[in-house]
Design a protein around this motif. Structure first.
Motif, PDB file in Angstrom:
ATOM      1  N   GLN A 229      29.270 102.175  62.349  1.00 20.16           N
ATOM      2  CA  GLN A 229      29.841 100.909  62.793  1.00 20.16           C
ATOM      3  C   GLN A 229      30.592 100.555  63.517  1.00 20.16           C
ATOM      4  OE1 GLN A 229      27.258 100.526  58.583  1.00 20.16           O
ATOM      5  NE2 GLN A 229      29.077  98.828  58.940  1.00 20.16           N
ATOM      6  N   HIS A 230      31.394 101.298  64.291  1.00 18.30           N
ATOM      7  CA  HIS A 230      32.392 100.322  64.985  1.00 18.30           C
ATOM      8  C   HIS A 230      31.982  99.594  66.296  1.00 18.30           C
ATOM      9  CE1 HIS A 230      35.413 100.722  67.842  1.00 18.30           C
ATOM     10  NE2 HIS A 230      34.815 101.808  68.512  1.00 18.30           N
ATOM     11  N   PHE A 231      32.659  98.385  65.773  1.00 21.86           N
ATOM     12  CA  PHE A 231      32.186  96.705  66.647  1.00 21.86           C
ATOM     13  C   PHE A 231      33.372  96.283  66.939  1.00 21.86           C
ATOM     14  CE2 PHE A 231      30.646  92.592  65.641  1.00 21.86           C
ATOM     15  CZ  PHE A 231      30.365  92.363  66.806  1.00 21.86           C
ATOM     16  N   PRO A 232      34.175  97.009  67.954  1.00 20.17           N
ATOM     17  CA  PRO A 232      34.946  96.455  68.850  1.00 20.17           C
ATOM     18  C   PRO A 232      34.737  95.113  69.375  1.00 20.17           C
ATOM     19  CG  PRO A 232      34.209  98.200  69.856  1.00 20.17           C
ATOM     20  CD  PRO A 232      33.778  97.933  68.713  1.00 20.17           C
ATOM     21  N   LEU A 233      33.632  94.469  70.131  1.00 23.96           N
ATOM     22  CA  LEU A 233      33.147  93.309  70.555  1.00 23.96           C
ATOM     23  C   LEU A 233      33.476  92.085  69.675  1.00 23.96           C
ATOM     24  CD1 LEU A 233      30.681  94.442  73.106  1.00 23.96           C
ATOM     25  CD2 LEU A 233      33.005  94.369  73.507  1.00 23.96           C
ATOM     26  N   GLN A 234      33.604  92.357  68.031  1.00 29.72           N
ATOM     27  CA  GLN A 234      34.416  91.141  67.610  1.00 29.72           C
ATOM     28  C   GLN A 234      34.671  90.433  67.940  1.00 29.72           C
ATOM     29  OE1 GLN A 234      33.300  88.714  64.901  1.00 29.72           O
ATOM     30  NE2 GLN A 234      33.184  90.398  63.304  1.00 29.72           N
ATOM     31  N   LYS A 235      34.360  88.850  67.664  1.00 29.71           N
ATOM     32  CA  LYS A 235      35.156  87.689  68.231  1.00 29.71           C
ATOM     33  C   LYS A 235      36.956  87.872  67.722  1.00 29.71           C
ATOM     34  CE  LYS A 235      31.686  84.725  67.914  1.00 29.71           C
ATOM     35  NZ  LYS A 235      31.101  82.970  67.640  1.00 29.71           N
ATOM     36  N   ARG A 236      37.504  87.388  68.863  1.00 28.94           N
ATOM     37  CA  ARG A 236      38.985  87.734  68.417  1.00 28.94           C
ATOM     38  C   ARG A 236      39.554  86.335  68.146  1.00 28.94           C
ATOM     39  NH1 ARG A 236      40.703  93.978  68.295  1.00 28.94           N
ATOM     40  NH2 ARG A 236      38.694  94.991  68.034  1.00 28.94           N
ATOM     41  N   PRO A 245      35.283  92.387  60.250  1.00 24.58           N
ATOM     42  CA  PRO A 245      34.932  94.144  60.438  1.00 24.58           C
ATOM     43  C   PRO A 245      34.681  94.391  62.388  1.00 24.58           C
ATOM     44  CG  PRO A 245      33.946  93.612  58.557  1.00 24.58           C
ATOM     45  CD  PRO A 245      34.202  91.508  58.989  1.00 24.58           C
ATOM     46  N   SER A 246      35.611  95.410  63.251  1.00 25.53           N
ATOM     47  CA  SER A 246      34.943  95.731  63.906  1.00 25.53           C
ATOM     48  C   SER A 246      35.405  97.023  64.510  1.00 25.53           C
ATOM     49  CB  SER A 246      36.273  95.325  64.365  1.00 25.53           C
ATOM     50  OG  SER A 246      36.718  95.453  65.751  1.00 25.53           O
ATOM     51  N   ALA A 247      36.382  97.611  64.814  1.00 26.39           N
ATOM     52  CA  ALA A 247      36.756  99.094  65.127  1.00 26.39           C
ATOM     53  C   ALA A 247      36.592  99.853  63.983  1.00 26.39           C
ATOM     54  CB  ALA A 247      37.757  99.065  65.936  1.00 26.39           C
ATOM     55  N   THR A 248      35.879 100.989  63.714  1.00 22.85           N
ATOM     56  CA  THR A 248      36.585 101.623  62.771  1.00 22.85           C
ATOM     57  C   THR A 248      36.548 103.127  63.888  1.00 22.85           C
ATOM     58  OG1 THR A 248      34.049 102.524  62.516  1.00 22.85           O
ATOM     59  CG2 THR A 248      34.380 100.430  61.237  1.00 22.85           C
ATOM     60  N   GLU A 377      33.825  98.902  73.746  1.00 20.25           N
ATOM     61  CA  GLU A 377      32.494  98.204  74.395  1.00 20.25           C
ATOM     62  C   GLU A 377      31.236  98.353  73.712  1.00 20.25           C
ATOM     63  OE1 GLU A 377      33.141  96.016  76.864  1.00 20.25           O
ATOM     64  OE2 GLU A 377      35.194  96.405  76.930  1.00 20.25           O
ATOM     65  N   ARG A 378      31.812  98.747  72.074  1.00 17.75           N
ATOM     66  CA  ARG A 378      30.244  99.190  71.824  1.00 17.75           C
ATOM     67  C   ARG A 378      29.279  97.436  70.713  1.00 17.75           C
ATOM     68  NH1 ARG A 378      29.882 103.475  74.129  1.00 17.75           N
ATOM     69  NH2 ARG A 378      30.524 105.650  72.660  1.00 17.75           N
ATOM     70  N   SER A 379      28.330  97.404  70.854  1.00 20.89           N
ATOM     71  CA  SER A 379      28.329  96.114  70.414  1.00 20.89           C
ATOM     72  C   SER A 379      27.615  97.460  69.191  1.00 20.89           C
ATOM     73  CB  SER A 379      26.270  96.279  71.319  1.00 20.89           C
ATOM     74  OG  SER A 379      25.892  96.961  71.998  1.00 20.89           O
ATOM     75  N   PHE A 380      26.432  96.189  68.354  1.00 22.85           N
ATOM     76  CA  PHE A 380      26.040  96.515  66.973  1.00 22.85           C
ATOM     77  C   PHE A 380      24.812  96.185  67.207  1.00 22.85           C
ATOM     78  CE2 PHE A 380      24.918  95.892  62.542  1.00 22.85           C
ATOM     79  CZ  PHE A 380      26.128  97.081  61.652  1.00 22.85           C
ATOM     80  N   ILE A 381      24.223  97.360  66.590  1.00 19.60           N
ATOM     81  CA  ILE A 381      22.229  97.393  66.634  1.00 19.60           C
ATOM     82  C   ILE A 381      21.971  97.325  64.853  1.00 19.60           C
ATOM     83  CG2 ILE A 381      20.434  98.397  67.000  1.00 19.60           C
ATOM     84  CD1 ILE A 381      21.666  99.635  69.471  1.00 19.60           C
TER      85      ILE A 381
END
Length: 389
Positions: A229-236, A245-248, A377-381
């Protein structure tokens, strides 16, 4: 300004200047970013919070005659056995099965992991797939940390970079992974410790990467991969910190050298078992930018207030709230004052950072260069398929 090799030379000769992240924030307030960056070598961060996406790999060693385990229970908790003959994986959030029709309440994989780390005995019951090379059909014994081979934590998702605040706008109590949420906005719960949390102090994961050595459960661990569930593209925000929730990170470490003070099984009423885990991440001061990020304050970090009364993947929110407001113990939601409690232990989170600081100052813990950066650059599917309730 520095390299990790230069910092490690100072650590081994016990000359490194190490501050906890709270000490660093106070120091920046006194002398500014530039002077603090010249003065400090390492900043230590920490958290102690529930991390249910955790578990342990265990190798039992072969029996005589040998057994190929295909079903297994440790103190009544099912362990996955679908790979090597005597290799097991026990998940922290797996609940115990009933034994002889009697339910084992409020116990799961996290409690078994804690007991093994603490040196306690754990009952093992196994059923095997009988083959020519593995003729044994069943096996029962008692295992301890000293009587098994490999015993290491391998956690698919730890160290959420920010999370949510849970509330309940409905008419009945809800029992969630954040604990009980009282109806009609009766309370709010947050789980991230805010400005002392490891990844909020390295928001772009510029110094923490795959291969980074960390404090894990009172022992030494490493960043093994990006977490699930790594999601670094969360709004910042403008300070690069995410608004939810963002990077893990996936973490690994030898559980035989951990301390049960920092690895504790827990249970959430009407939800299930989990694991409270202490994780500390050292941040090498390689530039002024590192210090600038570590200087972030609770007032400059936000999390979304999420209504759990809506049973959907995407739930409505009541907007964003700062961690300074959360730590005050009260927030205002739609004109109503709501009491707030942390799920993370702020005291023990600080103690993790302090313990790691002590290790580095003593010269017993050196830093590692990441072998690869964590992807940013991971998106969340999601799985948005309609199903019948």
């Amino acid at each position: 300004m520095r390299t990790i090799a230069e910092i490690n030379e100072k650590i081994t000769s016990q000359r490194a200047v190490v501050l906890t992240v709270e000490e660093l924030k106070a120091r920046v307030a006194e002398i500014g970013v530039a002077k603090a960056a010249k003065e400090v070598d390492v900043v230590t961060t920490g958290t102690f919070e529930p991390m249910e996406s955790s578990g342990a790999i265990i190798n039992l060693g072969h029996t005589d005659p040998p057994i190929k385990i295909r079903r297994c229970w440790l103190d009544g908790v099912p362990a996955y056995s679908g790979f090597g003959a005597v290799d097991l994986y026990i998940g922290a959030s797996c609940p115990a099965d009933a034994i002889d029709g009697e339910e084992i309440k409020e116990r799961g994989g996290g409690h078994v992991i804690e007991d093994l780390i603490a040196g306690k005995a754990v009952q093992l019951r196994a059923q095997g797939q009988v083959t020519d090379c593995y003729p044994r059909a069943t096996f029962e014994t008692t295992i301890m940390r000293e009587t098994i081979n490999q015993f290491y934590l391998f956690n698919p998702r730890n160290l959420y970079q920010n999370f949510i605040v849970g509330v309940n706008g409905g008419d009945r109590p809800l029992f969630t992974y954040l604990g009980p949420l009282q109806p009609r906005l009766g309370n709010a719960v947050y789980s991230n410790p805010g400005a002392i949390s490891p990844l909020l102090n390295d928001p772009n994961l510029e110094v923490v990467g795959i291969g980074t050595r960390i404090f894990l459960g009172g022992g030494i661990g490493y960043v093994a991969w990006e977490g699930t569930q790594h999601f670094p593209l969360q709004k910042r925000l403008a300070n690069d910190t995410p608004i939810g929730p963002s990077a893990t990170l996936a973490l690994i470490g030898d559980a035989k050298h951990m301390d049960a003070r920092w690895v504790r099984g827990c249970y959430f009423k009407s939800y299930g078992p989990s694991l409270m885990l202490g994780v500390g991440v050292p941040i090498p001061v390689l530039s002024e930018k590192v210090v600038e990020h570590c200087a972030v304050l609770d007032k400059d970090l936000v999390a979304p207030i999420v209504d759990f009364s809506i049973p959907r993947r995407v739930r409505p929110t009541f907007g964003l709230v700062s961690y300074a407001q959360l730590k005050s113990g009260r927030v205002t939601i739609e004109g109503k004052t709501v009491r707030v409690a942390p799920l993370a232990s702020l005291y023990l989170s600080r103690q993790v950072a302090l313990e790691l600081k002590n290790w580095i100052e003593a010269g017993t813990f050196t830093l590692t260069e990441p072998v690869s950066p964590v992807p940013m650059e991971r998106s969340f599917i999601p799985q948005d398929r309609w199903t019948e309730f």
